[in-house]
Design a protein around this motif. Structure first.
Motif, PDB file in Angstrom:
ATOM      1  N   LYS A 505       8.364 -23.508  -7.883  1.00 12.33           N
ATOM      2  CA  LYS A 505       7.189 -24.376  -7.998  1.00 12.33           C
ATOM      3  C   LYS A 505       6.028 -23.682  -8.695  1.00 12.33           C
ATOM      4  N   GLN A 506       5.843 -22.395  -8.438  1.00 17.53           N
ATOM      5  CA  GLN A 506       4.698 -21.695  -9.012  1.00 17.53           C
ATOM      6  C   GLN A 506       5.120 -20.759 -10.143  1.00 17.53           C
ATOM      7  N   SER A 507       6.288 -21.030 -10.741  1.00 21.75           N
ATOM      8  CA  SER A 507       6.786 -20.130 -11.770  1.00 21.75           C
ATOM      9  C   SER A 507       5.886 -20.159 -12.993  1.00 21.75           C
ATOM     10  N   LYS A 585      12.630 -34.608  -7.732  1.00 26.74           N
ATOM     11  CA  LYS A 585      12.481 -33.328  -8.430  1.00 26.74           C
ATOM     12  C   LYS A 585      11.649 -33.462  -9.696  1.00 26.74           C
ATOM     13  N   GLY A 586      10.741 -34.410  -9.741  1.00 24.50           N
ATOM     14  CA  GLY A 586       9.918 -34.575 -10.926  1.00 24.50           C
ATOM     15  C   GLY A 586       8.989 -33.395 -11.153  1.00 24.50           C
ATOM     16  N   TYR A 587       8.781 -33.033 -12.418  1.00 23.84           N
ATOM     17  CA  TYR A 587       7.920 -31.887 -12.733  1.00 23.84           C
ATOM     18  C   TYR A 587       7.042 -32.165 -13.949  1.00 23.84           C
ATOM     19  N   LEU A 588       6.791 -33.433 -14.240  1.00 22.81           N
ATOM     20  CA  LEU A 588       5.945 -33.736 -15.399  1.00 22.81           C
ATOM     21  C   LEU A 588       4.533 -33.156 -15.261  1.00 22.81           C
ATOM     22  N   HIS A 589       4.050 -33.038 -14.034  1.00 21.29           N
ATOM     23  CA  HIS A 589       2.689 -32.542 -13.830  1.00 21.29           C
ATOM     24  C   HIS A 589       2.506 -31.126 -14.367  1.00 21.29           C
ATOM     25  N   ARG A 590       3.573 -30.360 -14.443  1.00 22.16           N
ATOM     26  CA  ARG A 590       3.455 -28.982 -14.923  1.00 22.16           C
ATOM     27  C   ARG A 590       3.125 -28.952 -16.418  1.00 22.16           C
ATOM     28  N   ALA A 591       3.619 -29.937 -17.144  1.00 20.83           N
ATOM     29  CA  ALA A 591       3.314 -29.973 -18.574  1.00 20.83           C
ATOM     30  C   ALA A 591       1.837 -30.215 -18.829  1.00 20.83           C
ATOM     31  N   TYR A 592       1.147 -30.807 -17.859  1.00 16.79           N
ATOM     32  CA  TYR A 592      -0.286 -31.091 -18.017  1.00 16.79           C
ATOM     33  C   TYR A 592      -1.171 -30.125 -17.217  1.00 16.79           C
ATOM     34  N   ARG A 627       4.386 -37.255  -9.536  1.00 14.77           N
ATOM     35  CA  ARG A 627       5.311 -37.756  -8.515  1.00 14.77           C
ATOM     36  C   ARG A 627       4.692 -37.774  -7.128  1.00 14.77           C
ATOM     37  N   GLY A 628       3.725 -36.890  -6.859  1.00 12.58           N
ATOM     38  CA  GLY A 628       3.166 -36.772  -5.522  1.00 12.58           C
ATOM     39  C   GLY A 628       3.973 -35.817  -4.675  1.00 12.58           C
ATOM     40  N   ARG A 629       3.737 -35.909  -3.385  1.00 11.64           N
ATOM     41  CA  ARG A 629       4.487 -35.047  -2.474  1.00 11.64           C
ATOM     42  C   ARG A 629       5.954 -35.478  -2.437  1.00 11.64           C
ATOM     43  N   VAL A 630       6.840 -34.512  -2.220  1.00  8.18           N
ATOM     44  CA  VAL A 630       8.274 -34.814  -2.153  1.00  8.18           C
ATOM     45  C   VAL A 630       8.526 -35.676  -0.931  1.00  8.18           C
TER      46      VAL A 630
END
Length: 735
Positions: A505-507, A585-592, A627-630
């Motif tokens: 998550k914090q990679s 397992k969405g991770y679009l937020h990391r791109a922003y 995505r919000g919280r899992v």
């Protein structure tokens, strides 16, 4: 005539099963470096194996076997029959007999085996090149190249033959081990007895570091003979008109010195036994003649006495020429008969009377006896006095001739026995004639060929087993229009690879930013602009402005496509919203560079309002809902009416809503979200997703009432195996 859907599917399957040789050649070109590396690796292994393999040498010697004849007092038996004895096959059997090889074992003590305890794999190489023991290897049981053991005496009871002993070097002296257990110690240069006298060992020299070990074993004599016989080969190279044969003795092994000694001993032992055999035959004939000589001498004296007495009684009787010729003929016939008697005695030791050679001799004797009978008949026609004188004179002359001949033959046999050389000659002594194995060049070539075949086979098998799509035509043949083919760029590859590490998550290794913003001239971005144009007209036919982007399996690049497609729409002046509907397992937020929460799952769980989860991305007209919280129950959250209400509101506020969903074949989330979107795009990855998998994803969507508008072929690579012009188009445009 129109084809039925079933016929079309069968035709498509047939096309998929067809092997395109041009494509296979292109596949080999695609993986040329992999093939080259594997081939070079195998070539290196072949080279190393050739260097480490134990050399096998060949030694040879040349022996001549001449015509062998029996030593006879009056010539050979072969001279009687018109032929000599050709004994080359018999000599070959003698060479391989236990009589010869057993003498070699006793002479060279080949029943004693001394082997060093070597390092695994490289031990023989180290020993062969005489590499000295490194200092850090002290105390190890392995023997190095400059270490040796000299055994002056090694005696072992017959009951213990075959047992393997270990001799270990100690700082002072050595110790002997049997089955890993010490049985005693000794000093170099002294004979020691062990095992209650069953073992006597005298180590003459022990040049090794403490800890080095040697194996000692005393074979059974028959085993040692068999070991030499198994390595000995005999080839008859030629045979001359006089019956002489040439035998080439060949022996192979890994010790050149041992080879030449052993093969030389075999040839010398064979020569020695041949000479002894010929000498023994001469001795046998000599003993026979020495027994006959005294008897002949007494017969001669008796015949001379009878002749003198008869002449004294008649005063004198003169013999005419006819009588003299008769006596001479008697001498010839009796001498010949006597020779045949000796030869018959020799044949009787070899053959039975029914043997052809024996019968031929008997026929000759009968012929001579018949001639003697005819001569007797002619003599009987003479006067009585003449007959008696001829008879007595005949006895004296015949006996004297035979006696003189026997004495001469005895002298000849004594000379022959003293100088017997046999009928075997060593032409070439034993020398190393060449290296039998390993053939290092052949090993390298063979290993290289195996590596080449194996690497090519692996590439082709992997390619044949992998049925991923490589061109838009394959997707369109399945009935799905292709809106765009997106080339693979280096930036895209890095982004996709790092985003797969979604478990961290914090990679910091996850790429942040948007490719359309960071590299607007990239080939992939230009292809996405083409997709934007195609979707512009497709949206005109739709009922709403919502687009769902999904794929059949993970890792196809749908999230990358969603992010950059929204960016190019925003750059065109459209108000765009990206919704990350992958609540698992969405991770679009990391791109922003945003946090996952608050997001869609929080809104669906009534923990916030819709305005709270819409966040800007830093690009004009570009917003995102993470995505919000899992959530523990993502499917249930997506089925709520709150999602449908949110979609209606978002469609009014934005010109375009892009929804990124989980893989279609993995979970059912895409089927739930797709009901709220009029346009659905199915993303397939180049060489990853088979046509059957794409068709299965479309079928599942259609079963849920969702129409797939088209597909996008992502990450297309420029390869010789897939050169179809799509990639080259973009390359040409920007070059």
């Amino acid at each position: 005539m129109n084809e039925t859907p079933q016929q079309s599917a069968q035709q498509q399957d047939t096309q998929e099963a067809t092997i395109d040789l041009g494509r296979l050649l292109g596949v080999l070109l695609d993986h040329k470096w992999q093939i080259i590396i594997i081939t070079l690796l195998f070539a290196g292994v072949g080279y190393v194996q050739g260097q480490l393999a134990t050399p096998i040498y060949q030694a040879d010697a040349l022996v001549q076997v001449e015509r062998r004849s029996s030593v006879s007092p009056f010539g050979t038996v072969g001279s009687i029959l018109g032929e000599d004895v050709v004994s080359t096959p018999a000599e070959v059997e003698i060479l391989q007999s236990r009589m010869v090889l057993g003498q070699v074992v006793d002479r060279l003590e080949r029943d004693v085996i001394i082997r060093p305890v070597e390092l695994p794999f490289i031990g023989n190489f180290v020993k062969r090149h005489g590499i000295p023991r490194p200092e850090f290897m002290g105390g190890q049981p392995h023997v190095w190249g400059d270490e040796s053991l000299g055994v002056a005496r090694f005696e072992l009871a017959d009951s213990r033959r075959g047992q393997r002993l270990l001799v270990e070097r100690l700082p002072e002296g050595y110790q002997v081990l049997l089955d890993g257990m010490p049985i005693g110690r000794g000093q170099v240069g002294q004979a020691e007895r062990y095992l209650e006298g069953d073992l006597t060992l005298h180590i003459a020299s022990f040049n090794a570091a403490p800890g080095a070990r040697f194996r000692l074993m005393k074979q059974h004599r028959t085993s040692a003979i068999g070991s030499i016989g198994a390595r000995l080969q005999i080839r008859e190279t030629s045979s001359s008109r006089d019956g002489a044969g040439m035998l080439r003795l060949i022996m192979i092994g890994d010790d050149p010195a041992e080879l030449t000694r052993t093969l030389g001993a075999v040839a010398e032992t064979f020569l020695t036994q041949n000479v002894e055999r010929q000498s023994a035959q001469a001795q046998q004939s000599l003993e026979f003649l020495e027994e006959q000589a005294p008897e002949l001498r007494s017969q001669l004296a008796e015949a001379e006495q009878y002749l003198n007495e008869y002449r004294a009684g008649l005063d004198s009787v003169d013999l005419d020429s006819e009588s003299q010729a008769a006596i001479q003929r008697y001498i010839e016939l009796e001498t010949r008969l006597n020779e045949l008697e000796f030869q018959e005695a020799e044949l009787a030791q070899r053959y039975t009377p029914s043997h052809p050679s024996y019968q031929a001799l008997l026929r000759q004797r009968r012929q001579i006896q018949q001639d003697r009978t005819e001569l007797n008949d002619r003599v009987k026609e003479l006067p009585a006095a003449q007959q008696e004188v001829i008879r007595l004179r005949r006895d004296v002359d015949v006996t004297q001739a035979i006696y003189v001949n026997v004495l001469n033959t005895i002298q000849e046999l004594e000379v022959a026995r003293a100088g017997t050389i046999g009928n075997v000659r060593i032409i070439d002594t034993a020398v190393i004639s060449g290296l039998v194995a390993p053939n290092r060049t052949r090993m390298i070539l063979l290993a290289t060929l195996v590596g080449l075949v194996l690497s090519v086979g692996l590439v082709l098998v992997r390619e044949l087993l992998r049925r991923g799509v490589t061109s838009p035509d394959q997707i369109e043949a399945a009935g799905i229009p292709v809106y765009a083919t997106i080339p693979l760029s280096s930036a895209q590859s890095r982004l996709t690879k790092r985003m797969r590490r979604k478990g961290l998550k914090q990679s910091k290794s996850v790429v942040t930013g948007i490719l359309a913003e960071q590299a607007p001239a990239d080939l992939s971005v230009e292809a996405i602009r083409g997709l934007r144009t195609s979707l512009h007209f497709a949206l005109l036919e739709g009922c709403n402005n919502r687009i769902m982007i999904t794929g059949s399996s993970p890792g196809v690049g749908k999230s990358f496509l969603t992010i950059n497609l929204a960016a190019v729409f925003a750059q065109a002046g459209k108000r765009v919203l990206v919704v990350d509907a992958d609540l698992r397992k969405g991770y679009l937020h990391r791109a922003y560079k945003l946090d996952a929460s608050p997001g869609l799952s929080d809104y669906l769980a009534w923990q916030c309002e819709l305005a709270d989860i819409i966040r800007p991305t830093g690009i004009d007209n570009y917003h995102v809902i993470s995505r919000g919280r899992v959530a523990p129950n993502p499917s249930e959250l997506l089925m709520q009416t709150r999602l449908a209400e949110a979609m209606v509101v978002l469609s009014d506020r934005f010109d375009l809503v892009l929804v990124d969903t989980p893989p279609m074949l993995a979970v059912t989330d895409a089927s739930v979200v797709g009901k709220h979107c009029d346009t659905t795009l199915l993303v397939a990855r180049f060489e990853q997703n088979p046509v059957r998998e794409i068709k299965a994803a479309r079928r599942r969507l259609e079963d849920n009432g969702i129409r797939v508008r088209g597909a996008v072929l992502n990450a297309v690579e420029r390869k010789p195996s897939t050169a179809d012009g799509y990639y080259g188009y973009y390359h040409y445009q920007y070059r």
